[in-house]
Design a protein around this motif. Structure first.
Motif, mmCIF file in Angstrom:
data_model
loop_
_atom_site.group_PDB
_atom_site.id
_atom_site.type_symbol
_atom_site.label_atom_id
_atom_site.label_comp_id
_atom_site.label_asym_id
_atom_site.label_seq_id
_atom_site.Cartn_x
_atom_site.Cartn_y
_atom_site.Cartn_z
ATOM 1 N N ASN A 647 0.829 -1.211 0.000
ATOM 2 C CA ASN A 647 0.000 0.000 0.000
ATOM 3 C C ASN A 647 0.856 1.251 0.000
ATOM 4 N N TYR A 651 0.569 4.051 -2.800
ATOM 5 C CA TYR A 651 -0.005 5.377 -2.554
ATOM 6 C C TYR A 651 1.049 6.459 -2.342
ATOM 7 N N GLN A 697 -12.746 2.080 0.087
ATOM 8 C CA GLN A 697 -11.544 2.811 -0.281
ATOM 9 C C GLN A 697 -11.796 4.290 -0.056
ATOM 10 N N LEU A 713 -6.366 -3.852 3.828
ATOM 11 C CA LEU A 713 -6.296 -3.498 5.254
ATOM 12 C C LEU A 713 -7.246 -4.358 6.097
HETATM 13 P P1 ADP Z 1 -6.944 -1.090 -1.595
HETATM 14 O O1 ADP Z 1 -7.025 -2.395 -2.257
HETATM 15 O O2 ADP Z 1 -7.866 -0.081 -2.108
HETATM 16 O O3 ADP Z 1 -5.553 -0.598 -1.411
HETATM 17 P P2 ADP Z 1 -6.878 -1.417 1.200
HETATM 18 O O4 ADP Z 1 -7.812 -2.106 2.151
HETATM 19 O O5 ADP Z 1 -5.480 -1.891 1.199
HETATM 20 O O6 ADP Z 1 -7.512 -1.416 -0.204
HETATM 21 O O7 ADP Z 1 -6.816 0.126 1.575
HETATM 22 C C1 ADP Z 1 -8.054 0.787 1.728
HETATM 23 C C2 ADP Z 1 -7.881 2.216 1.369
HETATM 24 O O8 ADP Z 1 -7.024 2.879 2.279
HETATM 25 C C3 ADP Z 1 -7.188 2.417 0.099
HETATM 26 O O9 ADP Z 1 -8.102 2.335 -0.977
HETATM 27 C C4 ADP Z 1 -6.563 3.761 0.260
HETATM 28 O O10 ADP Z 1 -7.501 4.771 -0.091
HETATM 29 C C5 ADP Z 1 -6.255 3.852 1.690
HETATM 30 N N1 ADP Z 1 -4.812 3.555 1.948
HETATM 31 C C6 ADP Z 1 -4.311 2.393 2.387
HETATM 32 N N2 ADP Z 1 -2.968 2.498 2.572
HETATM 33 C C7 ADP Z 1 -2.637 3.790 2.283
HETATM 34 C C8 ADP Z 1 -1.433 4.528 2.312
HETATM 35 N N3 ADP Z 1 -0.244 3.994 2.655
HETATM 36 N N4 ADP Z 1 -1.460 5.859 1.941
HETATM 37 C C9 ADP Z 1 -2.634 6.412 1.605
HETATM 38 N N5 ADP Z 1 -3.817 5.753 1.550
HETATM 39 C C10 ADP Z 1 -3.829 4.450 1.912
#
Ligand code: ADP
Length: 900
Positions: A647, A651, A697, A713
């Motif tokens: 992640n 991001y 998300q 997550l």
């Molecule tokens: P995704 O498959 O969308 O990454 P996750 O469950 O891993 O799903 O994360 C959920 C949401 O949390 C992401 O869609 C993103 O918007 C936000 N996110 C997760 N990790 C980060 C990060 N390191 N920086 C910014 N936003 C994050």
């Protein structure tokens, strides 16, 4: 002769006695018939009152016609004298003159005689008086209890002349033995001799009786009178001495004085107002300090005034009552009257009074205690009692008071209404009649614990049975009311009808269970579907790979590449779905083992180095340790790190991604702490909560430019939980970056054997688990091995409410405070009391007679097991044990309790 006669006449005339010459008249037989007055002198006239001229020549029978009737036969007396020519002298009391006479009768010549009357009345009287006096004196002299003596002083030493009977008794000697003896002969102490002597002299000097007191040699009080009696013929002074024992009187006087003193003290210092008044007119004769203090008057302002004048009585009826009571009964005891004091204020006086005579005047002694403040306090108390009674009675929740025998002594309206019984009916009932059978024992036990001050409050939800036989659920809070001496007076209980709340709660539990069930079905479905989808995916990816290699035309190769990449992404998504469904279906396998976490994190990080390089991002790992051995699940740890690093790279456009490892202490527990920090797009505060939910998300919908379905997550959080850890978004600022923190329990070494377990609440008895946390059994685990405590707590947290204690004594105390359904006891503590002793102590606590107690021990052989069971354990398990083994073992015990 003539001269002689004249001479005689002269003497006769001047004699101080009355003299009369008489001639006797005889008849022819010479019998005495009468006598004639020939001559009388002046004194005769004086004495008899007869006049000479009237009687001379007359017969006695004419002059004294009553003479023959006198007791004394004068005629025969005179006859006798005449015949014998003799004389006679005697004393005679003349009734007519009321006088004594000395009478001399003598014959002069035959036929003539002379009578001489001398008035001796005074002489006789004084003689009589002396006689009387003498007898009196004798009597007095011999009066009992009084010692008397007559003494005289010869040559400076005193001699007893006469003593009375008491005196002889006192000395135990006869009169004769005492008479003529000196004081020193009789061994009268010198001191006393001197006292007597001095007072003899004094009485002589002042010529009057002298009284004096002294204490004699026997320590008795003497009252004495000395009297100078004159001098005897030899010129020695005579004295009388009277002695009386006044010891008793002295004592009584002393006592009286003391009681008088006491009384006057009591009178002056008493805080009662005391006043003496005349009964007749209420005039105040005397008052004490207390009266002045209470009334505010000065002494002079009240003395001589009447109570009416001072306007002391507030209520005339009180005064009438006071007087009537005194008139009827002579006294009055503790009556409350209102009095007006000088300032005009009113006081309430507790009044007692008595009628007494002082110098023959009827007086009243009155004492008044000012009880105004007490009365005020009583009223205030009454009012506050009234207030609290109202609060109790009118309170919208049920309130009851129970006595020490657990019977209702007071109930309020709300409670009556709840149960449908009148308060009178309730007074004949005990709490047992109103509480459903299954709650009676528990409630009774807790009431007893309250009464024994083992607990201070007891809260419970009980099923109450109404008069109509219907029931309701009541939340009760119970405590005790103590008196000023600390003893329990009552038990007070407040009851709230929570039947509605309870049904909502039950509906919620049902709804939650249904939702969980639906989720399980969904997860099962997903797991099933992803498996179904994965199988054809293998073909798609494999064949698109083959196509890529075998095709010639560039654009066809490009198509095949796109199919290949798309299907790989699809496979990633499917894998994530599968992970989640595995977790949610509680089929995740956790496998603990010991490994070097520093090395493992380094490996994961190096795997991502290329990906980071492609995006020109710095990827670094900082650790406090070179090597850190931990006991955990490596595969799960790797997956957690993969998701977080993935992640962060995804991001972040520029900057760095930094991992840190350290150990952290949080409430007595140690954690492995891993943070993943990036300088990426960040997460807005209002979105920070939703990132943990599946398929959510931050930027959702068509505009989204990042790959992923929002499961990463969710899965990560579940994985962390499966290791009893925690994950937080520690910090995140949009366009600045985010920091995620993972905390995992830190075990240095393996406590149990390395084992696999299925991450689920329970494997085979899932259907028996009670979801409501409050209905879970209470378990106490006592062990001083911190890791064992953490592991066992995590094993049991979903099937029980577990409390822990880290030594035997703490365990016993904990068992006293709360009633556990099961106790797990380590046997070998490093210090202090051992587990078996603790179990024996716990067994003595009421409630724990039959509660299962499990011996948990590392070194147990069969013979130990036998000893454990003999010393109060019901079960036994030896370390190490696998989670499954342990949970099943405990579940079996809990199930057997439930069935009983
Ligand atoms: P995704 O498959 O969308 O990454 P996750 O469950 O891993 O799903 O994360 C959920 C949401 O949390 C992401 O869609 C993103 O918007 C936000 N996110 C997760 N990790 C980060 C990060 N390191 N920086 C910014 N936003 C994050």
């Amino acid at each position: 002769m003539k001269k002689t006669i004249k001479h005689y006449q002269y003497i006769l005339e001047n004699l101080i006695s009355g003299v009369a010459f008489h001639q006797i008249i005889r008849d022819k037989n010479n019998n005495f018939v009468d006598f004639i007055f020939l001559e009388v002198n002046k004194e005769f006239e004086n004495i008899t009152g007869l006049k000479r001229e009237e009687i001379i020549g007359k017969k006695a029978s004419e002059v004294l016609p009553y003479i023959k009737k006198r007791k004394l036969d004068w005629y025969s007396l005179y006859n006798d004298i005449d015949l014998k020519e003799s004389k006679i002298s005697f004393e005679y009391f003349s009734v007519s003159t009321n006088k004594w006479f000395k009478v001399n009768v003598f014959s002069i010549n035959k036929g003539y005689f002379i009578t001489e009357f001398q008035d001796v009345t005074e002489l006789i009287n004084s003689r009589k008086e002396i006689l009387e006096r003498e007898t009196n004196f004798r009597e007095f002299f011999d009066s009992p209890g009084i010692l008397k003596a007559i003494c005289k002083i010869v040559d400076k030493s005193a001699v007893f002349l006469e003593v009375n009977k008491e005196f002889t008794n006192y000395f135990n000697l006869s009169q004769e033995e005492i008479k003529g003896k000196t004081f020193s002969d009789l061994k009268i102490p010198k001191r006393i001799e001197k006292i007597w002597f001095d007072n003899f002299k004094k009485s002589e000097e002042f010529n009057k009786p002298i009284s004096f007191e002294y204490i004699n040699s026997k320590n008795r009080y003497r009252f004495a009178i000395s009297h100078f009696l004159g001098k005897d013929n030899d010129g020695f002074s005579k004295y009388s001495l009277v002695l009386q024992d006044i010891t008793e009187r002295k004592k009584a006087e002393a006592e009286l004085r003391l009681s008088e003193e006491k009384f006057s003290k009591a009178f002056s210092i008493s805080h009662y107002a005391i006043l003496f008044t005349k009964f007749e007119d209420g005039i105040i004769l005397d008052v004490n300090e207390g009266f002045l203090k209470i009334s505010g008057y000065e002494y002079n302002q009240v003395i001589g005034k009447s109570t009416l004048e001072l306007d002391i009585w507030l209520d005339a009826a009180d005064r009438t009552d006071f007087t009537r009571e005194l008139t009827l009964k002579g006294r009055l005891v503790q009556k409350e009257y209102k009095f007006r004091i000088k300032s005009g204020d009113i006081i309430i006086g507790l009044t007692s009074a008595e009628l007494i005579d002082i110098n023959k005047i009827k007086c009243i002694i009155t004492s008044v205690l000012d009880i105004t403040e007490r009365k005020k306090a009583e009223i205030a108390l009454k009012e506050s009692e009234e207030r609290f009674r109202k609060i109790f009675d009118e309170a919208p929740i049920g309130m009851v008071l129970l006595d020490n025998n657990l019977n209702y002594v007071r109930v309020n309206k709300a409670f009556s209404k709840m149960v449908g019984y009148s308060s009178e009916e309730l007074f004949n009932l005990s709490f047992k009649d109103l509480v459903d059978f299954e709650f009676v024992k528990m409630a009774e036990d807790n009431y007893k614990r309250l009464l024994n001050a083992e607990i201070f409050v007891y809260k419970a939800t009980k099923k109450y049975i109404k008069k109509s036989n219907d029931y309701f659920w009541g939340d009760s809070t119970t405590s005790v009311i103590k008196g000023s001496n600390g003893n329990v007076i009552n038990i007070i209980e407040m009851i709230e009808d929570v039947t509605d709340k309870k049904s909502i709660e039950q509906n919620l539990i049902l709804a939650k269970e249904r939702a969980e069930e639906m989720n399980r079905i969904k997860s099962n479905f997903l797991a099933q579907m992803s498996h179904e989808l994965r199988t054809p995916m293998v073909g798609i990816i494999g064949f698109s790979d083959l196509l890529k290699e075998n095709l010639r035309e560039k654009h066809l190769i490009d198509f095949a590449d796109k199919i290949n990449k798309g299907s790989k992404r699809l496979l990633d998504t499917l894998n994530q779905l599968l992970d989640l469904s595995i977790i949610e279906a509680k089929k995740l396998k956790v496998k603990f083992k010991t490994f070097n976490i520093v090395k493992e994190i380094n490996e994961v990080v190096s795997f991502y180095e290329n990906l980071a390089k492609e995006k020109k991002l710095e990827l670094k790992f900082e650790s406090e340790f070179d090597t850190l051995m931990v006991y955990s699940d490596l595969a799960i740890l790797r997956q957690i790190l993969n998701n977080l690093i993935n992640n962060s790279i995804k991001y972040t456009k520029e900057g760095y991604i930094r991992l840190c490892l350290k150990l952290e202490q949080k409430e007595s527990k140690k954690y492995i702490c891993i943070t993943v920090e990036d300088t990426g797009i960040g997460i807005p505060p209002d979105k920070q909560d939703i990132i943990w939910d599946s398929f959510r998300q931050v930027s959702e919908g068509h505009g989204r430019t990042f790959e992923g379905v929002g499961l990463g997550l969710t899965i990560t959080k579940n994985l962390v939980n499966s290791l009893d850890g925690e994950i937080h978004l520690k910090e995140s600022i949009p366009d600045k970056g985010s920091t995620f923190e993972v905390l995992l329990p830190y075990f240095e070494k393996s406590l149990t054997s390395d084992f696999d377990y299925i991450y689920e609440e329970n494997s085979k008895k899932n259907h028996n688990v009670i979801k409501n946390k409050f209905l879970l059994p209470d378990v106490l685990y006592v062990d001083d091995d911190r890791e064992a405590v953490i592991v066992v707590s995590s094993f049991l947290k979903n099937i029980s409410n577990i409390d822990t204690a880290d030594n035997a004594v703490a365990g016993i105390n904990q068992a006293r405070i709360k009633r556990y359904d099961l106790i797990l006891m380590d046997i070998n503590f490093r210090t202090g009391m051992d587990g078996l002793q603790a179990i024996q102590e716990i067994r003595k606590i009421p409630w724990y007679e039959n509660v299962p107690i499990v011996a948990v021990t590392a070194f147990a052989m069969d013979k130990d097991k036998k000893e454990f069971l003999e010393k109060g354990c019901t079960h036994y398990i030896s370390k190490p044990f696998s989670r499954e083994e342990f949970v099943n073992f405990i579940q079996d015990i809990l199930e057997s309790i439930r069935n009983n």
